[in-house]
Design an enzyme around this catalytic site. Structure first.
Site, PDB file in Angstrom:
ATOM      1  N   GLU A  38      48.535  13.611  30.744  1.00  0.00           N
ATOM      2  CA  GLU A  38      48.233  14.775  31.571  1.00  0.00           C
ATOM      3  C   GLU A  38      48.778  15.971  30.798  1.00  0.00           C
ATOM      4  O   GLU A  38      49.953  15.994  30.434  1.00  0.00           O
ATOM      5  CB  GLU A  38      48.893  14.653  32.948  1.00  0.00           C
ATOM      6  CG  GLU A  38      48.304  15.652  33.923  1.00  0.00           C
ATOM      7  CD  GLU A  38      48.840  15.481  35.329  1.00  0.00           C
ATOM      8  OE1 GLU A  38      48.064  15.112  36.209  1.00  0.00           O
ATOM      9  OE2 GLU A  38      50.039  15.726  35.541  1.00  0.00           O
ATOM     10  N   ASP A  81      54.961  25.031  38.650  1.00  0.00           N
ATOM     11  CA  ASP A  81      55.877  24.633  37.588  1.00  0.00           C
ATOM     12  C   ASP A  81      57.293  25.126  37.840  1.00  0.00           C
ATOM     13  O   ASP A  81      57.517  26.295  38.117  1.00  0.00           O
ATOM     14  CB  ASP A  81      55.395  25.169  36.231  1.00  0.00           C
ATOM     15  CG  ASP A  81      54.091  24.536  35.809  1.00  0.00           C
ATOM     16  OD1 ASP A  81      53.845  23.398  36.239  1.00  0.00           O
ATOM     17  OD2 ASP A  81      53.324  25.170  35.073  1.00  0.00           O
TER      18      ASP A  81
END
EC number: 4.2.1.20
Length: 268
Positions: free
Chosen positions: A49, A60
């Protein structure tokens, strides 16, 4: 069969789960990133990924934000990421590759052009982190037009309708988020209802479920598999190894090799 379907079938036959590392493309540089990705695959990653460097990522945590910043500071564009993907694909024709990114990156290039480029470089699946199911139509259409599998996130607070939508619209794999919040190797808590979510997703015939967020130890890979998932994704813990070895690339590759081997061993 797609690469993801083929890989899951192979793993099922061996009674193994999947270990899938995440890294940001071009972190810290194009050439080092290529060597990092090769190290991940060569040491047992079942799929990849990969993220595109982006200055304002939503999900994130600090570790992956720093990875984005390193790649951007090195001057790498989205086109560099596509070129790197092309290089990875030509070396590893079989490995399933998924992209995890934000909608703005796709908009910048244009939906159709983005998915077309993904197809050209050999990407299998794309997960757009900040597109809710309600807004999925254009993305799914563009993805399918170019033979790219759309993947959706099942959050820990998903209701029945969301679970059904994720199951019916995801292809390749389903991304099950361990907990609310942003990515982190430190925060290894997970929601208490994950086993129920796995059952519900399976009841709606979701593609194989990969659990992500807070996966940093082999025990957590085993735990994810015990819930009935098909495997686990580890991002922050993988990227942390890159971060702490920026001055020693050989050490970085050695630590990544050991990490992947250990995490992969937990899937058997």
């Amino acid at each position: 069969m797609s690469r993801f379907e083929t890989q899951f079938a192979t793993l099922n036959a061996k009674n193994e789960g999947a270990f899938v590392p995440f890294v940001t493309l071009c972190d810290p540089t194009f050439d080092r990133s290529f060597e990092i990705i090769c190290t991940l695959v060569d040491n047992g990653a079942d799929a990849l990924e990969l993220g595109f460097p982006f200055s304002d990522p939503l999900l994130d945590g600090p570790v992956i934000q720093a990875a984005n910043n390193r790649a951007l500071t090195a001057g790498h564009s989205s086109e560099d990421s596509f070129k790197l993907l092309e290089k990875v694909r030509s070396k590893y024709p079989e490995i399933p590759i998924s992209l995890l990114l934000c909608a703005n990156l796709i908009f910048a290039k244009g939906l159709d052009a983005f998915y077309q480029r993904c197809a050209e470089v050999g990407v299998d699946a794309v997960l757009v982190a900040d597109i809710p199911l309600l807004a999925k139509e254009d993305y799914v259409q563009a993805a399918k037009k170019h033979g790219i599998q759309p993947v959706f996130i099942c959050p820990p607070n998903a209701d029945e309708k969301t679970i059904q939508g994720v199951a019916e619209n995801s292809e390749g794999y389903t991304y099950l988020v361990s907990r609310a919040g942003v990515t982190s190797a430190e925060n290894q808590a997970h929601a208490a209802n994950l086993d129920t979510l796995v059952e519900q997703l399976k009841a709606h015939n979701a593609p194989p479920i990969l659990q992500g967020f807070g996966i940093a130890q082999p025990e957590q890979v085993k735990e994810a598999l015990s819930l009935g998932t098909a495997g686990a994704i580890s991002g922050s813990a993988t990227v942390k190894i890159i971060e702490r070895n920026l001055d020693n690339h050989e050490q970085c590759l050695a630590e990544l090799a050991e990490f992947v081997q250990t995490m992969k061993a937990a899937t058997k």
